[in-house]
Design an enzyme around this catalytic site. Sequence first.
Site, PDB file in Angstrom:
ATOM      1  N   ASP A  44       0.832  -1.128   0.093  1.00  0.00           N
ATOM      2  CA  ASP A  44      -0.081   0.008   0.162  1.00  0.00           C
ATOM      3  C   ASP A  44       0.921   1.176   0.035  1.00  0.00           C
ATOM      4  OD1 ASP A  44      -2.733   1.059   0.407  1.00  0.00           O
ATOM      5  OD2 ASP A  44      -1.526   2.260   1.873  1.00  0.00           O
ATOM      6  N   TYR A  49       3.129  10.003   0.857  1.00  0.00           N
ATOM      7  CA  TYR A  49       4.251   9.243   1.689  1.00  0.00           C
ATOM      8  C   TYR A  49       5.539   9.717   1.424  1.00  0.00           C
ATOM      9  CZ  TYR A  49       0.102   6.555   3.092  1.00  0.00           C
ATOM     10  OH  TYR A  49      -1.146   6.250   3.412  1.00  0.00           O
ATOM     11  N   LYS A  78      -2.191   6.462  -4.304  1.00  0.00           N
ATOM     12  CA  LYS A  78      -3.292   7.212  -3.756  1.00  0.00           C
ATOM     13  C   LYS A  78      -2.923   8.489  -4.559  1.00  0.00           C
ATOM     14  CE  LYS A  78      -3.748   4.904   0.410  1.00  0.00           C
ATOM     15  NZ  LYS A  78      -2.334   4.570   1.004  1.00  0.00           N
ATOM     16  N   HIS A 111      -7.159   9.674  -2.350  1.00  0.00           N
ATOM     17  CA  HIS A 111      -6.681   9.525  -1.172  1.00  0.00           C
ATOM     18  C   HIS A 111      -7.784  10.384  -0.056  1.00  0.00           C
ATOM     19  CE1 HIS A 111      -2.567   9.471   1.193  1.00  0.00           C
ATOM     20  NE2 HIS A 111      -3.463   9.009   2.099  1.00  0.00           N
TER      21      HIS A 111
HETATM   22  N1  LIG Z   1      -5.709   6.174   3.327  1.00  0.00           N
HETATM   23  C1  LIG Z   1      -5.270   6.819   4.278  1.00  0.00           C
HETATM   24  O1  LIG Z   1      -5.539   8.196   4.490  1.00  0.00           O
HETATM   25  C2  LIG Z   1      -4.344   6.347   5.354  1.00  0.00           C
HETATM   26  C3  LIG Z   1      -4.041   6.967   6.571  1.00  0.00           C
HETATM   27  C4  LIG Z   1      -3.226   6.199   7.333  1.00  0.00           C
HETATM   28  C5  LIG Z   1      -2.629   5.060   6.935  1.00  0.00           C
HETATM   29  N2  LIG Z   1      -2.920   4.286   5.729  1.00  0.00           N
HETATM   30  C6  LIG Z   1      -1.954   3.239   4.957  1.00  0.00           C
HETATM   31  O2  LIG Z   1      -2.417   2.267   6.213  1.00  0.00           O
HETATM   32  C7  LIG Z   1      -1.170   1.776   6.711  1.00  0.00           C
HETATM   33  C8  LIG Z   1      -1.163   1.456   8.077  1.00  0.00           C
HETATM   34  O3  LIG Z   1      -1.547   2.284   9.019  1.00  0.00           O
HETATM   35  P1  LIG Z   1      -0.381   3.062   9.862  1.00  0.00           P
HETATM   36  O4  LIG Z   1       0.734   3.073   9.483  1.00  0.00           O
HETATM   37  O5  LIG Z   1      -0.981   4.522  10.436  1.00  0.00           O
HETATM   38  O6  LIG Z   1      -0.695   2.294  11.312  1.00  0.00           O
HETATM   39  P2  LIG Z   1      -0.505   0.613  11.879  1.00  0.00           P
HETATM   40  O7  LIG Z   1      -0.382  -0.219  10.832  1.00  0.00           O
HETATM   41  O8  LIG Z   1      -1.619   0.602  12.466  1.00  0.00           O
HETATM   42  O9  LIG Z   1       0.470   0.759  12.830  1.00  0.00           O
HETATM   43  C9  LIG Z   1       1.655   0.938  12.463  1.00  0.00           C
HETATM   44  C10 LIG Z   1       2.873   1.029  13.686  1.00  0.00           C
HETATM   45  O10 LIG Z   1       2.677  -0.136  14.435  1.00  0.00           O
HETATM   46  C11 LIG Z   1       3.795  -0.826  14.649  1.00  0.00           C
HETATM   47  N3  LIG Z   1       3.852  -2.096  14.666  1.00  0.00           N
HETATM   48  C12 LIG Z   1       3.780  -2.949  13.289  1.00  0.00           C
HETATM   49  N4  LIG Z   1       3.635  -4.168  13.701  1.00  0.00           N
HETATM   50  C13 LIG Z   1       3.477  -4.431  15.109  1.00  0.00           C
HETATM   51  C14 LIG Z   1       3.404  -5.500  15.911  1.00  0.00           C
HETATM   52  N5  LIG Z   1       3.275  -6.626  15.303  1.00  0.00           N
HETATM   53  N6  LIG Z   1       3.237  -5.163  17.030  1.00  0.00           N
HETATM   54  C15 LIG Z   1       3.466  -4.010  17.607  1.00  0.00           C
HETATM   55  N7  LIG Z   1       3.662  -2.869  16.800  1.00  0.00           N
HETATM   56  C16 LIG Z   1       3.619  -3.216  15.521  1.00  0.00           C
HETATM   57  C17 LIG Z   1       4.776  -0.058  13.753  1.00  0.00           C
HETATM   58  O11 LIG Z   1       6.128   0.088  14.078  1.00  0.00           O
HETATM   59  P3  LIG Z   1       7.355  -0.676  13.307  1.00  0.00           P
HETATM   60  O12 LIG Z   1       7.393  -0.416  11.947  1.00  0.00           O
HETATM   61  O13 LIG Z   1       8.414  -0.454  14.302  1.00  0.00           O
HETATM   62  O14 LIG Z   1       7.023  -2.272  13.452  1.00  0.00           O
HETATM   63  C18 LIG Z   1       4.011   1.495  13.459  1.00  0.00           C
HETATM   64  O15 LIG Z   1       4.427   2.279  14.730  1.00  0.00           O
HETATM   65  C19 LIG Z   1      -0.382   2.969   6.274  1.00  0.00           C
HETATM   66  O16 LIG Z   1       1.065   2.552   6.421  1.00  0.00           O
HETATM   67  C20 LIG Z   1      -0.545   3.484   4.965  1.00  0.00           C
HETATM   68  O17 LIG Z   1      -0.031   2.446   3.985  1.00  0.00           O
HETATM   69  C21 LIG Z   1      -3.603   5.197   4.954  1.00  0.00           C
END
Ligand SMILES: NC(=O)c1ccc[n+]([C@@H]2O[C@H](COP(=O)([O-])OP(=O)(O)OC[C@H]3O[C@@H](n4cnc5c(N)ncnc54)[C@H](OP(=O)(O)O)[C@@H]3O)[C@@H](O)[C@H]2O)c1
Length: 313
Positions: A44, A49, A78, A111
């Site tokens: 994704d 980003y 996006k 997005h």
């Molecule tokens: N469409 C939109 O507007 C939008 C908005 C936000 C996000 N997104 C997409 O969704 C993806 C995921 O969302 P997000 O990055 O905000 O948050 P997330 O995936 O919910 O959380 C990421 C965080 O969790 C940690 N983590 C990962 N695996 C873990 C595990 N097994 N145990 C404990 N901690 C863990 C990561 O740290 P480490 O890297 O150190 O493991 C990072 O700090 C984004 O990367 C992006 O691609 C889209």
Amino acid sequence: MMTTLKFRNNDEMPILGLGTFRSEPNEVYNAVLSAIKIGYRHIDCAAAYGNEKEVGNAIAEAIKQDLVTREDLWVTSKLWNSSHGEENVVPALNQTLEDLQLDYLDLYLVHWPVALKKGTEMPEKASDFIPLSEVPLTNTWKGMEAALEQGLAKHIGVSNFNENQLKAIMATAAHQPEMNQVEMHPFLQQEALKSFCVQNDILLTAYAPLGSLGDENTTLRLLENDTIINIADSRSMSPAQVALAYTMQRGIAVIPKSINEARLLQNLETLNHTLTEEDIALLRDLDKGHRFIDGKFWEVENGPYTADSIWNA
Ligand SMILES: NC(=O)c1ccc[n+]([C@@H]2O[C@H](COP(=O)([O-])OP(=O)(O)OC[C@H]3O[C@@H](n4cnc5c(N)ncnc54)[C@H](OP(=O)(O)O)[C@@H]3O)[C@@H](O)[C@H]2O)c1
């Protein structure tokens, strides 16, 4: 556990993908390459980003090393808010394709239902925005349809759209949106939006499926919730795996972000677990409508958008 979500033409998207938001350019290359090595097939991305070039380098290296072919991968990106408007979509997508070193995307999303002036990354003042009355979402959608018709994206959809915004584009669309990517996890289950999407054959992807962990102002840590920890302990899973499994068992794709090899593997291995009906009932009760990504960053003095207008209007 189901492993893919099926699109209208039977194309299948792996239900678990890798998120790349807040992965620094130097970190994301290793994360994407490691992820592909251990079996991730869905990445994704987003122009916003600021790391698509490095993601592209990692994908190119994985293909060069014969780990995968392009067709084995599902790549989503996006359209950033500063490229709303029919004529701006294909040029923005072409830049993303150049950065990712790809000929096509599997899925391209609008997005946010928020328009910014050309060249604005993040807004600081009201004049950085364009109101939707000036660039309607239906107009931007025409550009998305052109991208689809030109074969630059195999599927098109949206992100952060509410039911009314979806209805607005669906009413005039020649090609219906096939995906809505929104924040979803046990604290934000969005049952009403989910029902609407299911009824209209729109798939869902959960972003921030682990609660994002980026918001230092919140004391609500999803992975520190007692119910989640208890289920994790009783099933020999991690809290992250419980959160991911719950959302996937609702028929929703998840895109957890990690740059850490052990956590990349742990997240992928969620596919080897299934929660029981009893676990699911307990997790269903955790819904509190809590957004970690609250949309307040679109609010400026006298600006045309508020978080409430984005989520609820
Ligand atoms: N469409 C939109 O507007 C939008 C908005 C936000 C996000 N997104 C997409 O969704 C993806 C995921 O969302 P997000 O990055 O905000 O948050 P997330 O995936 O919910 O959380 C990421 C965080 O969790 C940690 N983590 C990962 N695996 C873990 C595990 N097994 N145990 C404990 N901690 C863990 C990561 O740290 P480490 O890297 O150190 O493991 C990072 O700090 C984004 O990367 C992006 O691609 C889209």
